[in-house]
Design a protein around this motif. Structure first.
Motif, PDB file in Angstrom:
ATOM      1  N   ARG A 139       1.055  14.857 -18.776  1.00 15.25           N
ATOM      2  CA  ARG A 139       1.429  13.690 -17.977  1.00 15.25           C
ATOM      3  C   ARG A 139       0.232  13.340 -17.101  1.00 15.25           C
ATOM      4  N   TRP A 140      -0.281  12.134 -17.287  1.00 14.98           N
ATOM      5  CA  TRP A 140      -1.401  11.685 -16.474  1.00 14.98           C
ATOM      6  C   TRP A 140      -0.872  11.015 -15.206  1.00 14.98           C
ATOM      7  N   PRO A 141      -1.606  11.085 -14.101  1.00 16.37           N
ATOM      8  CA  PRO A 141      -1.167  10.423 -12.866  1.00 16.37           C
ATOM      9  C   PRO A 141      -1.004   8.915 -13.067  1.00 16.37           C
ATOM     10  N   ASN A 142       0.041   8.379 -12.475  1.00 16.18           N
ATOM     11  CA  ASN A 142       0.300   6.940 -12.538  1.00 16.18           C
ATOM     12  C   ASN A 142      -0.603   6.251 -11.522  1.00 16.18           C
ATOM     13  N   ARG A 143      -1.664   5.634 -11.992  1.00 14.78           N
ATOM     14  CA  ARG A 143      -2.676   5.085 -11.099  1.00 14.78           C
ATOM     15  C   ARG A 143      -2.376   3.661 -10.639  1.00 14.78           C
ATOM     16  N   SER A 144      -1.820   2.855 -11.528  1.00 10.76           N
ATOM     17  CA  SER A 144      -1.736   1.438 -11.180  1.00 10.76           C
ATOM     18  C   SER A 144      -0.474   0.759 -11.668  1.00 10.76           C
ATOM     19  N   PHE A 145       0.450   1.498 -12.242  1.00 13.23           N
ATOM     20  CA  PHE A 145       1.651   0.886 -12.774  1.00 13.23           C
ATOM     21  C   PHE A 145       2.817   1.078 -11.799  1.00 13.23           C
ATOM     22  N   GLY A 146       3.923   0.416 -12.091  1.00 12.07           N
ATOM     23  CA  GLY A 146       5.044   0.425 -11.176  1.00 12.07           C
ATOM     24  C   GLY A 146       5.671   1.797 -10.990  1.00 12.07           C
ATOM     25  N   GLN A 147       6.215   2.039  -9.803  1.00 15.49           N
ATOM     26  CA  GLN A 147       6.968   3.256  -9.528  1.00 15.49           C
ATOM     27  C   GLN A 147       8.323   2.872  -8.961  1.00 15.49           C
ATOM     28  N   LEU A 148       9.305   3.704  -9.215  1.00 18.26           N
ATOM     29  CA  LEU A 148      10.667   3.411  -8.805  1.00 18.26           C
ATOM     30  C   LEU A 148      10.873   3.767  -7.341  1.00 18.26           C
ATOM     31  N   ASP A 149      11.382   2.812  -6.580  1.00 17.03           N
ATOM     32  CA  ASP A 149      11.660   3.024  -5.156  1.00 17.03           C
ATOM     33  C   ASP A 149      13.159   3.236  -4.972  1.00 17.03           C
ATOM     34  N   LEU A 150      13.550   4.466  -4.623  1.00 20.60           N
ATOM     35  CA  LEU A 150      14.957   4.796  -4.427  1.00 20.60           C
ATOM     36  C   LEU A 150      15.359   4.753  -2.953  1.00 20.60           C
ATOM     37  N   SER A 151      14.458   4.289  -2.088  1.00 20.13           N
ATOM     38  CA  SER A 151      14.750   4.314  -0.660  1.00 20.13           C
ATOM     39  C   SER A 151      15.805   3.295  -0.263  1.00 20.13           C
ATOM     40  N   GLY A 152      15.922   2.222  -1.033  1.00 16.46           N
ATOM     41  CA  GLY A 152      16.920   1.207  -0.727  1.00 16.46           C
ATOM     42  C   GLY A 152      18.282   1.567  -1.295  1.00 16.46           C
ATOM     43  N   HIS A 153      19.211   0.658  -1.165  1.00 11.98           N
ATOM     44  CA  HIS A 153      20.554   0.864  -1.708  1.00 11.98           C
ATOM     45  C   HIS A 153      20.535   0.422  -3.168  1.00 11.98           C
ATOM     46  N   LEU A 154      20.340   1.387  -4.046  1.00  9.60           N
ATOM     47  CA  LEU A 154      20.205   1.098  -5.465  1.00  9.60           C
ATOM     48  C   LEU A 154      21.538   1.348  -6.157  1.00  9.60           C
ATOM     49  N   ASN A 155      22.152   0.302  -6.662  1.00  9.60           N
ATOM     50  CA  ASN A 155      23.414   0.426  -7.374  1.00  9.60           C
ATOM     51  C   ASN A 155      23.148   0.472  -8.869  1.00  9.60           C
ATOM     52  N   LEU A 156      23.646   1.506  -9.516  1.00  9.39           N
ATOM     53  CA  LEU A 156      23.498   1.656 -10.959  1.00  9.39           C
ATOM     54  C   LEU A 156      24.874   1.490 -11.580  1.00  9.39           C
ATOM     55  N   THR A 157      25.024   0.480 -12.425  1.00  7.64           N
ATOM     56  CA  THR A 157      26.326   0.175 -13.003  1.00  7.64           C
ATOM     57  C   THR A 157      26.282   0.275 -14.525  1.00  7.64           C
TER      58      THR A 157
END
Length: 382
Positions: free
Chosen positions: A275-293
């Motif tokens: 697994r190479w470090p993610n240098r410039s692509f998107g990352q998932l932010d779970l700090s907000g209120h994330l609703n998974l349906t």
């Protein structure tokens, strides 16, 4: 340093593959590029990455520009087996990726596969070639990459998924997931191309609206992971954050999460087993209120899904006919020659008219695909 051949380099997945190559120049070198009609963009890519080989179906009078860039023109199959290609990324659309994928696997080269049609049309031939030479089939589709990542470390990769109860593929539901059913008949291509979460090519975006893409992915998962079709389920997941899940026989469930960015599964396929470090692509932010349906699939809204599963269960040449008929029907819809609802009708009529071959050769697979396309044309013109 992995030397890559990127087939379909001017398409959505191909361009994002090159984004990954730009991000990791110390690990990846592009030595071959292939495209269909977008000659100008391919020439830009050739001048940037300086590959030794190129292939383009629409070069016509432009060979001199490619030669001036130090590039040699070859066929897709020649590109796939070239000595300075370590890995083949199949990001083409449709059947174009089938022969080069088989050629690479026959040479024992790993194939990073974003093209659903390769396994849908000829799953038995492709997986047998990989088994015989020990070559790796590395999934790029976000759903199959998610399953692959969930299975790592479980022993399920080597025991034929004996510890797996079922696979769960997630689907966004496409552009028409909330559109009233009685208005689908008048839906336009422009409407269908407005995908709610992903930025993809035209064909797969229409397949997302019909959910044919999940039917094709179900067949692909069957061949990649060796589970029967009745152990592969689909759920509508609007957020496109959970890319797929694996349920194990003890009741445990593993899911792979990430932002809807195809460069992440592409990077994983190219970096595997690291697994190479993610240098410039998107990352998932779970700090907000994330609703998974999650929602069950409405079969009335998505008849193409059932057609795909039916063709997969019948097997033989039927999946190739399914693929060819769908490509032809979607092409006609994009041209405005048939309606959105006609896609499923045409695919059904072609499948009903087909007389299958149980264990087809490659030539028989390609003949079935060609027959299906012609049959769609005849039905529309007739």
């Amino acid at each position: 340093m992995k030397k890559l051949a990127v087939l379909g380099s001017t398409g959505s997945i191909g361009r994002q593959t090159l984004d990954v190559a730009r991000a990791f120049p110390e690990h990846l070198r592009v030595t071959a590029l292939a495209a269909g009609r977008n000659r100008d963009l391919l020439l830009e890519q050739v001048r940037e990455f300086k590959p030794r080989l190129f292939c383009c179906s629409d070069v016509k009078d432009g060979q001199d520009a490619f030669r001036a860039a130090g590039c040699e023109e070859v066929s897709l199959e020649e590109m796939a087996v070239a000595a300075d290609v370590d890995m083949v990324v199949v990001a083409t659309s449709g059947k174009a990726g089938l022969k080069p994928a088989l050629a690479a696997l026959e040479q024992g080269k790993p194939v990073a596969l974003a093209n659903k049609e390769v396994l849908v049309m000829a799953g038995a031939l492709v997986t047998e070639a990989a088994r015989r030479t020990g070559a790796s089939l590395l999934p790029i589709d976000s759903e199959h990459s998610a399953i692959w990542q969930c299975l790592r470390g479980e022993g399920a990769e080597s025991d034929g998924c004996k510890g797996v109860s079922r696979l769960i593929l997630t689907a966004s539901g496409g552009a028409f997931r909330d559109r009233p059913l009685d208005t689908l008949a008048v839906a336009t291509a422009a409407d269908a191309l407005k995908h709610p979460t992903w930025l993809m090519g035209e064909k797969i975006t229409i397949d997302s609206a019909t959910l044919m893409n999940k039917g094709l992915e179900t067949l692909e998962a069957h061949w990649l992971f060796g589970l029967p079709l009745d152990k592969i389920d689909i759920l509508i997941h609007r957020q496109s954050i959970i890319h797929s899940m694996v349920e194990f026989v003890d009741g445990s469930l593993k899911a792979q999460l990430g932002p809807p960015d195809m460069r992440l599964p592409i990077q994983y396929a190219l970096s595997y087993p690291l697994r190479w470090p993610n240098r410039s692509f998107g990352q998932l932010d779970l700090s907000g209120h994330l609703n998974l349906t999650f929602e069950q699939v409405d079969e009335r809204r998505y008849p193409c899904l059932g057609l795909a599963i039916e063709a997969g269960r019948t097997g033989g040449t039927y999946p190739a006919v399914l693929n060819g008929a769908d490509e032809a029907a979607v092409g006609l819809f994009l041209q405005g020659r048939v309606g959105f609802g006609d896609i499923a009708v045409l695919v059904r009529r072609v499948l009903d008219a087909h007389v299958g071959t149980a264990k087809p050769s490659l030539d028989e697979v390609l003949a079935a695909d060609a027959w299906a396309r012609e049959r769609v044309r005849e039905l529309v013109e007739g």
